[in-house]
Design an enzyme around this catalytic site. Structure first.
Site, short mmCIF file in Angstrom:
data_model
loop_
_atom_site.label_atom_id
_atom_site.label_comp_id
_atom_site.label_asym_id
_atom_site.label_seq_id
_atom_site.Cartn_x
_atom_site.Cartn_y
_atom_site.Cartn_z
N SER A 1 90.59 19.24 31.85
CA SER A 1 91.33 19.25 30.58
C SER A 1 91.05 18.03 29.73
CB SER A 1 92.83 19.35 30.85
OG SER A 1 93.26 18.27 31.64
N THR B 1 92.70 18.00 35.18
CA THR B 1 91.99 16.83 35.67
C THR B 1 90.99 16.35 34.63
OG1 THR B 1 90.97 15.90 37.64
CG2 THR B 1 89.99 17.92 36.81
N GLY C 1 81.84 15.43 41.78
CA GLY C 1 83.25 15.43 41.38
C GLY C 1 83.67 16.85 41.05
N LYS D 1 88.89 12.77 43.69
CA LYS D 1 88.18 13.95 43.20
C LYS D 1 86.68 13.74 43.11
CE LYS D 1 92.27 14.99 40.51
NZ LYS D 1 92.82 15.07 39.15
#
Length: 178
Positions: free
Chosen positions: A131, A8, A52, A40
């Site tokens: 990521s 994400t 988040g 998210k």
């Protein structure tokens, strides 16, 4: 870091009086995309706090609930709530198994929270996890320093750049502004 934390991109910026958090919508498991439009990011504590997550969705929801309980317990004091959640997260037998990271923010403070007990406040009022986090953070830093963009546009453009680089980040963004 567990692979679940990699899939994400979440970015938070404080700029020109606004606090903005955004995330992509992709949910991946190993090499498969399971969902394109996941949410998210959330508003917490009477819409005064943004949060988040990166990591396991069920773990993140559990952490959102616990963090919101801490906000209630400490009358919206985000710093105290972050510290107390991190202490619980690190020491509790069940919580310490949760695989997620959080970014939490209000008009005054931005923090990354982790299960290792981290409560990290940025130097340049930019935080990113997941990521695509390093790509989004680098883009946001450059855009903040060398453009006149507003905070929401900074987040959107930075997430777009991250999505062009990170295979676990898509262009279905959720962006919230305080």
């Amino acid at each position: 870091m567990d692979n679940k934390l990699k899939h994400t991109t979440v970015l938070c910026i404080k700029h020109k009086g606004d606090v903005v958090i955004g995330a992509d919508g992709q949910v991946s498991f190993q090499n498969t995309i399971l969902k394109h439009q996941a949410k998210k990011v959330r508003r917490l504590y009477n819409n005064k706090v943004l949060a988040g997550f990166a990591g396991s969705t069920s773990d993140a929801f559990s952490l959102f609930q616990r963090f919101e309980s801490k906000l209630d317990e400490y009358n919206g004091n985000i710093s105290r709530a972050a510290i107390e959640l991190s202490k619980d997260w690190r020491t509790d037998k069940i919580l310490r198994r949760l695989e997620a990271m959080l970014i939490v923010a209000n008009k005054e403070n931005l923090y990354i929270l982790s299960g290792a007990g981290d409560v990290i406040e940025p130097d340049e009022e930019i935080l990113a996890i997941g990521s695509g986090g390093p790509y989004a953070q680098a883009a946001a830093l450059a855009l903040k320093r060398y453009s006149k963009l507003d905070a929401k546009t900074l987040v959107k453009k930075s997430l777009e750049i991250a999505s062009d680089i990170c295979i676990y980040t898509n262009k279905q963004f959720t962006i919230e502004v305080l």
